[in-house]
Design an enzyme around this catalytic site. Structure first.
Site, PDB file in Angstrom:
ATOM      1  N   THR A 140      -7.277 -18.588   5.635  1.00  0.00           N
ATOM      2  CA  THR A 140      -6.785 -20.206   6.467  1.00  0.00           C
ATOM      3  C   THR A 140      -7.822 -20.891   6.115  1.00  0.00           C
ATOM      4  OG1 THR A 140      -7.059 -20.779   8.200  1.00  0.00           O
ATOM      5  CG2 THR A 140      -7.120 -18.152   8.696  1.00  0.00           C
ATOM      6  N   ASP A 141      -8.412 -21.388   6.992  1.00  0.00           N
ATOM      7  CA  ASP A 141      -9.450 -22.872   6.912  1.00  0.00           C
ATOM      8  C   ASP A 141     -10.128 -22.454   8.427  1.00  0.00           C
ATOM      9  OD1 ASP A 141      -8.067 -23.764   8.537  1.00  0.00           O
ATOM     10  OD2 ASP A 141      -8.650 -25.674   7.581  1.00  0.00           O
ATOM     11  N   GLU A 142      -8.947 -21.981   9.603  1.00  0.00           N
ATOM     12  CA  GLU A 142      -9.784 -21.080  10.593  1.00  0.00           C
ATOM     13  C   GLU A 142     -11.123 -20.182  10.428  1.00  0.00           C
ATOM     14  OE1 GLU A 142      -7.507 -20.681  13.883  1.00  0.00           O
ATOM     15  OE2 GLU A 142      -5.812 -21.904  12.968  1.00  0.00           O
ATOM     16  N   TYR A 165      -7.007 -14.606  15.917  1.00  0.00           N
ATOM     17  CA  TYR A 165      -6.033 -14.504  14.617  1.00  0.00           C
ATOM     18  C   TYR A 165      -7.084 -15.051  13.269  1.00  0.00           C
ATOM     19  CZ  TYR A 165      -4.315 -17.374  10.562  1.00  0.00           C
ATOM     20  OH  TYR A 165      -3.961 -18.198   9.590  1.00  0.00           O
ATOM     21  N   LYS A 169      -7.777 -12.632  10.233  1.00  0.00           N
ATOM     22  CA  LYS A 169      -8.138 -13.646   8.485  1.00  0.00           C
ATOM     23  C   LYS A 169      -9.418 -13.082   7.669  1.00  0.00           C
ATOM     24  CE  LYS A 169      -5.154 -14.845   6.585  1.00  0.00           C
ATOM     25  NZ  LYS A 169      -3.815 -14.319   6.523  1.00  0.00           N
TER      26      LYS A 169
HETATM   27  P1  NAD Z   1       4.825 -17.245   9.440  1.00  0.00           P
HETATM   28  O1  NAD Z   1       4.722 -16.761  10.246  1.00  0.00           O
HETATM   29  O2  NAD Z   1       5.905 -17.926   9.482  1.00  0.00           O
HETATM   30  O3  NAD Z   1       5.666 -15.675   8.433  1.00  0.00           O
HETATM   31  C1  NAD Z   1       4.373 -14.589   8.156  1.00  0.00           C
HETATM   32  C2  NAD Z   1       6.194 -13.579   7.731  1.00  0.00           C
HETATM   33  O4  NAD Z   1       4.886 -12.284   7.549  1.00  0.00           O
HETATM   34  C3  NAD Z   1       6.784 -13.333   8.663  1.00  0.00           C
HETATM   35  O5  NAD Z   1       7.867 -13.206   7.668  1.00  0.00           O
HETATM   36  C4  NAD Z   1       6.777 -11.548   9.382  1.00  0.00           C
HETATM   37  O6  NAD Z   1       7.978 -11.457   9.224  1.00  0.00           O
HETATM   38  C5  NAD Z   1       5.723 -11.620   7.828  1.00  0.00           C
HETATM   39  N1  NAD Z   1       4.851 -10.738   8.596  1.00  0.00           N
HETATM   40  C6  NAD Z   1       4.646 -10.343  10.353  1.00  0.00           C
HETATM   41  N2  NAD Z   1       4.009  -8.940   9.955  1.00  0.00           N
HETATM   42  C7  NAD Z   1       4.380  -7.756   8.473  1.00  0.00           C
HETATM   43  C8  NAD Z   1       3.816  -7.001   8.138  1.00  0.00           C
HETATM   44  N3  NAD Z   1       3.298  -5.969   8.963  1.00  0.00           N
HETATM   45  N4  NAD Z   1       4.505  -6.554   7.140  1.00  0.00           N
HETATM   46  C9  NAD Z   1       5.710  -7.740   6.478  1.00  0.00           C
HETATM   47  N5  NAD Z   1       5.653  -8.410   6.899  1.00  0.00           N
HETATM   48  C10 NAD Z   1       5.039  -9.298   8.744  1.00  0.00           C
HETATM   49  O7  NAD Z   1       3.423 -17.419   8.500  1.00  0.00           O
HETATM   50  P2  NAD Z   1       3.130 -18.555   8.105  1.00  0.00           P
HETATM   51  O8  NAD Z   1       2.565 -19.924   8.650  1.00  0.00           O
HETATM   52  O9  NAD Z   1       3.925 -18.547   6.664  1.00  0.00           O
HETATM   53  O10 NAD Z   1       1.487 -18.031   7.337  1.00  0.00           O
HETATM   54  C11 NAD Z   1       1.412 -17.082   6.045  1.00  0.00           C
HETATM   55  C12 NAD Z   1      -0.431 -17.146   5.151  1.00  0.00           C
HETATM   56  O11 NAD Z   1      -0.529 -17.626   5.617  1.00  0.00           O
HETATM   57  C13 NAD Z   1      -1.178 -16.146   6.691  1.00  0.00           C
HETATM   58  O12 NAD Z   1      -1.302 -15.126   6.343  1.00  0.00           O
HETATM   59  C14 NAD Z   1      -1.295 -17.550   7.770  1.00  0.00           C
HETATM   60  O13 NAD Z   1      -2.438 -16.822   7.958  1.00  0.00           O
HETATM   61  C15 NAD Z   1      -1.742 -17.881   6.262  1.00  0.00           C
HETATM   62  N6  NAD Z   1      -2.114 -19.636   6.475  1.00  0.00           N
HETATM   63  C16 NAD Z   1      -0.873 -20.020   7.319  1.00  0.00           C
HETATM   64  C17 NAD Z   1      -1.236 -21.630   7.207  1.00  0.00           C
HETATM   65  C18 NAD Z   1      -0.328 -22.332   8.149  1.00  0.00           C
HETATM   66  O14 NAD Z   1      -0.878 -23.962   8.520  1.00  0.00           O
HETATM   67  N7  NAD Z   1       0.915 -22.267   8.322  1.00  0.00           N
HETATM   68  C19 NAD Z   1      -3.107 -22.734   6.567  1.00  0.00           C
HETATM   69  C20 NAD Z   1      -3.504 -21.805   6.137  1.00  0.00           C
HETATM   70  C21 NAD Z   1      -3.069 -20.402   5.427  1.00  0.00           C
HETATM   71  O1  DAU Z   2      -5.878 -24.104   9.679  1.00  0.00           O
HETATM   72  C1  DAU Z   2      -4.984 -23.028   9.389  1.00  0.00           C
HETATM   73  C2  DAU Z   2      -4.249 -23.015  10.702  1.00  0.00           C
HETATM   74  O2  DAU Z   2      -3.173 -23.399  10.773  1.00  0.00           O
HETATM   75  C3  DAU Z   2      -3.332 -21.538  10.157  1.00  0.00           C
HETATM   76  O3  DAU Z   2      -4.697 -20.682   9.785  1.00  0.00           O
HETATM   77  C4  DAU Z   2      -2.576 -20.715  11.114  1.00  0.00           C
HETATM   78  O4  DAU Z   2      -1.578 -20.189  10.658  1.00  0.00           O
HETATM   79  C5  DAU Z   2      -2.047 -21.798  11.530  1.00  0.00           C
HETATM   80  O5  DAU Z   2      -0.564 -21.931  12.820  1.00  0.00           O
HETATM   81  C6  DAU Z   2      -1.803 -23.171  12.386  1.00  0.00           C
HETATM   82  O6  DAU Z   2      -3.213 -22.774  13.148  1.00  0.00           O
HETATM   83  P1  DAU Z   2      -2.979 -23.795  14.281  1.00  0.00           P
HETATM   84  O7  DAU Z   2      -3.686 -22.847  15.680  1.00  0.00           O
HETATM   85  O8  DAU Z   2      -4.075 -24.833  13.428  1.00  0.00           O
HETATM   86  O9  DAU Z   2      -1.496 -24.095  14.758  1.00  0.00           O
HETATM   87  P2  DAU Z   2      -0.902 -24.812  15.405  1.00  0.00           P
HETATM   88  O10 DAU Z   2       0.436 -25.453  15.264  1.00  0.00           O
HETATM   89  O11 DAU Z   2      -0.334 -23.324  16.689  1.00  0.00           O
HETATM   90  O12 DAU Z   2      -1.552 -26.048  16.698  1.00  0.00           O
HETATM   91  C7  DAU Z   2      -2.297 -27.384  15.862  1.00  0.00           C
HETATM   92  C8  DAU Z   2      -2.486 -28.196  16.503  1.00  0.00           C
HETATM   93  O13 DAU Z   2      -1.974 -28.106  17.678  1.00  0.00           O
HETATM   94  C9  DAU Z   2      -3.985 -27.568  17.295  1.00  0.00           C
HETATM   95  O14 DAU Z   2      -4.729 -28.011  18.234  1.00  0.00           O
HETATM   96  C10 DAU Z   2      -3.319 -26.572  18.517  1.00  0.00           C
HETATM   97  C11 DAU Z   2      -2.121 -27.628  19.183  1.00  0.00           C
HETATM   98  N1  DAU Z   2      -1.419 -27.695  19.579  1.00  0.00           N
HETATM   99  C12 DAU Z   2      -0.386 -26.407  19.059  1.00  0.00           C
HETATM  100  C13 DAU Z   2       0.310 -26.457  19.976  1.00  0.00           C
HETATM  101  C14 DAU Z   2       1.510 -25.284  19.664  1.00  0.00           C
HETATM  102  C15 DAU Z   2      -0.507 -27.938  21.144  1.00  0.00           C
HETATM  103  O15 DAU Z   2      -0.713 -29.233  21.272  1.00  0.00           O
HETATM  104  N2  DAU Z   2      -0.119 -28.054  21.371  1.00  0.00           N
HETATM  105  C16 DAU Z   2       1.689 -27.202  21.370  1.00  0.00           C
HETATM  106  O16 DAU Z   2       2.684 -26.912  21.985  1.00  0.00           O
END
Ligand code: NAD
Ligand code: DAU
Length: 370
Positions: A140-142, A165, A169
């Site tokens: 992730t970019d985080e 988190y 990562k």
């Molecule tokens: P998500 O939370 O929707 O899905 C995570 C999945 O992993 C779920 O199906 C869960 O059951 C499974 N899981 C959790 N713990 C586990 C374990 N111990 N063993 C096996 N399976 C397990 O997450 P997402 O948003 O689809 O993100 C997927 C990946 O991409 C993550 O690694 C996250 O860090 C990364 N990522 C997400 C975003 C985003 O915007 N959502 C952006 C950049 C990177």
């Molecule tokens: O940047 C990549 C990341 O993006 C991934 O690595 C993470 O897995 C993914 O969850 C996501 O993280 P964020 O924290 O950016 O996503 P989230 O949707 O939780 O929040 C997006 C923005 O919105 C953040 O600035 C917090 C804000 N927010 C979020 C929620 C849930 C609110 O203002 N209100 C809310 O209720």
């Protein structure tokens, strides 16, 4: 036929990746390994799991004997690791689980792969690797921390995670780097910005806002709503991962993003406007509205206590992906957000299914005192 283990394939991005791979290639076999936590839903990929091209295994990536059993049973050549605890707010409540899954789980997968993929040693003592194998980490970019008003994250931006988190990562990325340097382990890492699209669990901003609008509930905006995220349509992310797995250089990190920065408040307002417009122009959608159409307005916006340590701005420079792998996002935000909102309006049964467990309890705990 190339066999992949896709961990976390019942979650948001993992499930989209499974669907993308099955639709794009006939010569891949996918072993989906997922623990089905609150964020995983087998129903999301039920139609894709056929026991042949796509096999589902319920299990934990930290379970060494389970992962070893998969490598013994299947000729695994690629591991794509999506499995993670992914929600920043939950990591603030319970950091420990994030360390276990995100760090130790990743190391466990690599360790098993290392045993099965090493086929000898070179003259300096480094392992030689089976041809065609690859471990890919979805990061992730985080990991880069937070930006001010200007600038972009590149692959050489120093690591500076702020939340439990993102620290977990980052730790996983560092363990992978150690394997790449110590063993020349054939791994790649992508660091992507915020994804949006179908099957996004409604704890994250966009699907949570859509759900609340339809229910006429307040829309919780953290702080002043001016934090910036760089949004990418999930299918574009899936294509980027596929490109890196097939053509990316082992040992390399690639930033993935769409030059699509938006303040949170802009996203919330755009979502309200879009839902209202769709309800007005396509009245069939009104059947999923649990409130009066007149309530679909900016009055729902409620500024609430900020997230602890809230990163101000993320923005990715994806030049390396463009120059080396000819990847660029194909979906504009305007197209992607309408597609996403329509998907949610048409798939309320999915939302009900994934929120039927502890979701309500979670929501009250997180938002009642904000
Ligand atoms: P998500 O939370 O929707 O899905 C995570 C999945 O992993 C779920 O199906 C869960 O059951 C499974 N899981 C959790 N713990 C586990 C374990 N111990 N063993 C096996 N399976 C397990 O997450 P997402 O948003 O689809 O993100 C997927 C990946 O991409 C993550 O690694 C996250 O860090 C990364 N990522 C997400 C975003 C985003 O915007 N959502 C952006 C950049 C990177
Ligand atoms: O940047 C990549 C990341 O993006 C991934 O690595 C993470 O897995 C993914 O969850 C996501 O993280 P964020 O924290 O950016 O996503 P989230 O949707 O939780 O929040 C997006 C923005 O919105 C953040 O600035 C917090 C804000 N927010 C979020 C929620 C849930 C609110 O203002 N209100 C809310 O209720």
């Amino acid at each position: 036929m190339k066999t992949y283990i896709i961990t976390g394939g019942a979650g948001f991005i993992g499930a989209n990746f499974v669907k993308y791979m099955l639709a794009t290639y006939h010569d891949v076999q996918l072993i989906v390994l997922d623990a089905l936590t609150y964020a995983g839903n087998l129903g999301t990929i039920a139609k894709d799991v056929d026991g042949k091209r796509c096999i589902f295994v319920k299990g934990d990536i930290c379970d060494s004997s389970l992962v070893t059993g998969l490598f013994e049973k299947y000729p695994v050549e690629v591991v794509v690791n999506f499995a993670a605890e992914s929600h920043v707010d939950r990591s603030i409540e319970n950091p420990r689980l994030f360390l276990e899954t995100n760090i130790l789980g990743t190391q466990n997968l690599m360790e098993v792969a290392r045993k099965f993929w090493a086929v000898g040693k070179d003259d300096k003592g480094y392992p030689s690797w089976k041809k065609g194998v690859r471990f890919h980490q979805v990061s992730t970019d985080e990991v880069y921390g937070s930006l001010g008003a200007t600038g972009y994250f590149t692959e050489t931006t120093p690591l500076d995670p702020h939340s439990p988190y993102s620290a977990s990562k980052t730790s996983a990325d560092l363990i992978i780097k150690a394997y790449m340097e110590t063993y020349k382990f054939p791994a790649t890492i992508t660091r992507c910005s915020n994804n949006y699209g179908p099957y996004h669990f409604p704890e994250k901003l966009i699907p949570l806002i859509i759900k609340n609008i339809l229910e006429g509930k307040k829309l919780p905006v953290y702080g002043d709503g001016k934090n910036v995220r760089d949004w990418l349509y999930v299918e574009d992310h899936c294509k980027a991962i596929d490109q890196v797995v097939r053509f990316g250089r082992a040992g390399e990190i690639y930033n993935v993003g769409g030059h699509n920065e938006k303040q949170n408040i802009e996203i919330v307002k755009l979502t309200i406007d879009t839902i209202r417009h769709l309800m007005e122009t396509e009245p069939a959608y009104r059947k999923v509205l649990k409130t009066d159409l007149s309530n679909v307005s900016y009055d729902l916006i409620t500024y609430v206590t900020d997230r602890l340590g809230h990163d101000q701005r993320y923005a990715i420079d994806p030049t390396k992906m463009k120059n080396e792998l000819n990847w660029a996002p194909e979906t504009s935000f305007e197209t992607g957000i309408i597609r996403t909102i329509r998907w949610y309006l048409e798939n309320q049964a999915w939302v009900d299914e994934v929120t039927s467990g502890d979701y309500q309890k979670y929501y009250e705990k997180m938002y009642s005192n904000r």
